[in-house]
Design a protein around this motif. Structure first.
Motif, PDB file in Angstrom:
ATOM      1  N   GLY A 298       0.810  -1.206   0.000  1.00 17.96           N
ATOM      2  CA  GLY A 298       0.000   0.000   0.000  1.00 17.96           C
ATOM      3  C   GLY A 298       0.847   1.261   0.000  1.00 17.96           C
ATOM      4  O   GLY A 298       0.518   2.247  -0.673  1.00 17.96           O
ATOM      5  N   ARG A 299       1.935   1.232   0.736  1.00 15.22           N
ATOM      6  CA  ARG A 299       2.853   2.377   0.778  1.00 15.22           C
ATOM      7  C   ARG A 299       3.493   2.616  -0.593  1.00 15.22           C
ATOM      8  O   ARG A 299       3.696   3.759  -1.009  1.00 15.22           O
ATOM      9  CB  ARG A 299       3.946   2.102   1.805  1.00 15.22           C
ATOM     10  N   ARG A 300       3.774   1.531  -1.290  1.00 18.75           N
ATOM     11  CA  ARG A 300       4.437   1.634  -2.589  1.00 18.75           C
ATOM     12  C   ARG A 300       3.501   2.136  -3.688  1.00 18.75           C
ATOM     13  O   ARG A 300       3.867   3.000  -4.493  1.00 18.75           O
ATOM     14  CB  ARG A 300       4.999   0.258  -2.976  1.00 18.75           C
ATOM     15  N   PHE A 301       2.274   1.641  -3.730  1.00 17.97           N
ATOM     16  CA  PHE A 301       1.387   1.941  -4.853  1.00 17.97           C
ATOM     17  C   PHE A 301       0.306   2.974  -4.524  1.00 17.97           C
ATOM     18  O   PHE A 301      -0.360   3.474  -5.433  1.00 17.97           O
ATOM     19  CB  PHE A 301       0.727   0.656  -5.353  1.00 17.97           C
ATOM     20  N   GLY A 302       0.091   3.290  -3.228  1.00 19.44           N
ATOM     21  CA  GLY A 302      -0.860   4.329  -2.859  1.00 19.44           C
ATOM     22  C   GLY A 302      -2.303   3.936  -3.118  1.00 19.44           C
ATOM     23  O   GLY A 302      -2.629   2.761  -3.336  1.00 19.44           O
ATOM     24  N   MET A 303      -3.182   4.932  -3.127  1.00 21.95           N
ATOM     25  CA  MET A 303      -4.614   4.689  -3.291  1.00 21.95           C
ATOM     26  C   MET A 303      -4.948   4.179  -4.691  1.00 21.95           C
ATOM     27  O   MET A 303      -6.011   3.586  -4.903  1.00 21.95           O
ATOM     28  CB  MET A 303      -5.397   5.961  -2.994  1.00 21.95           C
TER      29      MET A 303
END
Length: 219
Positions: free
Chosen positions: A76-81
């Motif tokens: 989630g941190r890598r690809f975001g929303m």
């Protein structure tokens, strides 16, 4: 081959690995029946004829939850929303806009506690790790809430089911495997009820959003 002999042929290590793997993958964001797997393993541990240790069941579930959530956080941190938008187009029943909006609302309301209590809520159990990463929650806070929530959920569930299984075996000594079937059926029923409750909350959230949109003055 009887049901009891089939159960006795299951290696304990296989039970621990399967529980940890299912819960770990579920924590990544994949909708798997982690709770049913944990309940089933805890009931198996309550059988005195099986060599399954409830401490190892709870431990494997806890480790699987912590590792799965941590990997989900990194994704989630890598690809975001944008990750949820792509998942929503492929899996709308699990990652639709309503599901994401509801999860974000719960995170906005509870903050880091959403990670802790998310272990006990079907919707947040899938979203907690990836969404916390996408929202850039500080990892040390996330890890503390994740680990403590996993320990309480896995340890508490295992202990309750284990001791209930011991009590049930006293009354179902000849047909104690029935308790396993009943637990699975109850787990499926609870999962369906939680999904229905989630659908209701999502519909309510969408209605409120539509109402707010109508109240806004035209540009």
């Amino acid at each position: 081959m009887t049901v009891d002999s089939m159960l006795e042929s299951i290696p304990p290590l296989a039970v621990y690995l399967v529980v940890g793997l299912i819960i770990g993958i579920e924590s990544l964001g994949v909708p798997l029946p982690g709770e049913i797997a944990l309940v089933s393993a805890a009931l198996l541990a309550s059988r005195h004829t099986l060599d399954i240790d409830p401490l190892w069941v709870g431990g494997s579930a806890t480790i699987g939850a912590i590792i799965g959530d941590s990997i989900g956080y990194s994704i989630g941190r890598r690809f975001g929303m944008g990750l949820f938008e792509r998942l929503g187009t492929r899996f709308p029943k699990h990652f639709g806009p309503g599901h994401v909006a509801l999860a974000k609302q719960l995170f906005a309301r509870w903050g880091v506690w959403a990670v802790f209590f998310g272990r006990f809520i079907a919707l947040l159990r899938i979203f907690a790790g990836p969404l916390a990463g996408a929202l850039h929650m500080r990892y040390r806070y996330f890890l503390a809430a994740n680990a403590s929530g996993a320990l309480c959920w896995a340890g508490g569930t295992t202990a309750v089911v284990y001791y209930l299984g011991l009590a049930a075996e006293k009354w179902l000594s000849r047909f104690s495997w029935i308790a396993l079937v009943v637990a699975i059926v109850i787990g499926i029923g609870v999962t369906m009820l939680l999904k229905e409750r989630t659908r209701h909350l999502i519909a309510q959230l969408e209605e409120e959003h539509d109402w707010e949109t109508l109240r806004q003055p035209p540009a």
